[in-house]
Design a protein around this motif. Sequence first.
Motif, short mmCIF file in Angstrom:
data_model
loop_
_atom_site.label_atom_id
_atom_site.label_comp_id
_atom_site.label_asym_id
_atom_site.label_seq_id
_atom_site.Cartn_x
_atom_site.Cartn_y
_atom_site.Cartn_z
N TYR A 175 0.82 -1.21 0.00
CA TYR A 175 0.00 0.00 0.00
C TYR A 175 0.86 1.27 0.00
O TYR A 175 0.49 2.28 -0.61
CB TYR A 175 -0.95 0.00 1.20
CG TYR A 175 -2.02 -1.06 1.12
CD1 TYR A 175 -2.82 -1.19 -0.02
CD2 TYR A 175 -2.25 -1.94 2.17
CE1 TYR A 175 -3.80 -2.16 -0.11
CE2 TYR A 175 -3.24 -2.92 2.09
CZ TYR A 175 -4.01 -3.03 0.95
OH TYR A 175 -4.98 -3.99 0.87
N LEU A 187 -9.69 0.52 -2.56
CA LEU A 187 -9.03 0.54 -1.25
C LEU A 187 -9.92 1.11 -0.16
O LEU A 187 -9.78 0.74 1.01
CB LEU A 187 -7.72 1.32 -1.34
CG LEU A 187 -6.66 0.73 -2.29
CD1 LEU A 187 -5.33 1.44 -2.11
CD2 LEU A 187 -6.49 -0.77 -2.05
N VAL A 235 -2.90 1.57 4.20
CA VAL A 235 -4.02 1.52 3.27
C VAL A 235 -4.77 2.85 3.28
O VAL A 235 -5.24 3.32 2.23
CB VAL A 235 -4.97 0.34 3.60
CG1 VAL A 235 -5.73 0.56 4.89
CG2 VAL A 235 -5.96 0.12 2.45
#
Length: 332
Positions: free
Chosen positions: A88, A112, A196
């Motif tokens: 990420y 995401l 993330v």
Amino acid sequence: TQVPYKKIGVIGAVALLRRIAINDKKNATTTSKNTMTMSSSTTQQDDDEDEDDDEDEEQWDNAGLIQPILSNVVKFCRGSPEIRAFYYDEIADSLSSGTMCRQAALWISERLSGVLEESFLGDFDAEEEEEKAVKDDDDDSDETTQQSQQREGKALRQKHLFNLDDEDASVCVNIFSLVCESDARRRESLIWLPSVFRAVACAEKCARDNDMENVDAPLGCPISAFDLNIMSSFETLSRQDKERVVLTLFHTSNWLRELINAFATQNDEEMQYKVFQRVKHLVRVEHELQKCLGSSPELYSSLGLKIKSAKSSGKKQKKKLFLQIIKNYKLM
């Protein structure tokens, strides 16, 4: 031994994603110029057709090409939370360059954001939380201090902290509940929570000219943690509860830092106020974490750190190790 090879695979997959998105941006720029040249000789389409064209522009044509590759990357990252965090972070770094096409950035943000919501966000009812807090206060008032300390399994209770949205909050960030998970994979997923979210923030900024309004819910939503009043009796907790406290504070600190990094550049006054409040929350959380590690140096192992001769190292060694933790998650 597999970590370096997994990182090589991640770098290659993200590099392919970036190259495809960059080429699409170049092609889109060329097409846009040609369209502007031809627009003078074409008639205006009706409103319905214009709306359909706008919807088509939001779709990324090469999504089907890259999706299976990225899905395999996530699959191979299972059991390696550090590699998934690295994955990420690589996506975030690629988006930060601003060279990807808008459609690709929107596609990444949508995917995401779903991962973030499914893995870490939960429903929050302000009225229900208030009723629960009142009930807990009533229960505590009916017990003596000694009885309260002897309650097995209730010494460390979940509580939602740092709610900046008050009754408007509809989601919360699940940190304490994940720390207490029996499933190691779920518990270790908190390692890639900041990464993330950073990727989502970079995708939104790339797609919407640095505007974070579409993903501002996490900035003000409460955090699932524990009642900070328990810190006054931290040394009386069991080893397991101490580890849960330290891990909750540690991951909360990481989360707050990423929120501040993501929203610090926003010009909206309300967002700026919330960022300032998050800085104050971060200072408090890190202060509590430092106290915990100072009183129980053996808990450094819970954070994956090793300490040599803790008893003879003194305050300087403890402070050095604490700064080592913070350095990895310093503000950018």
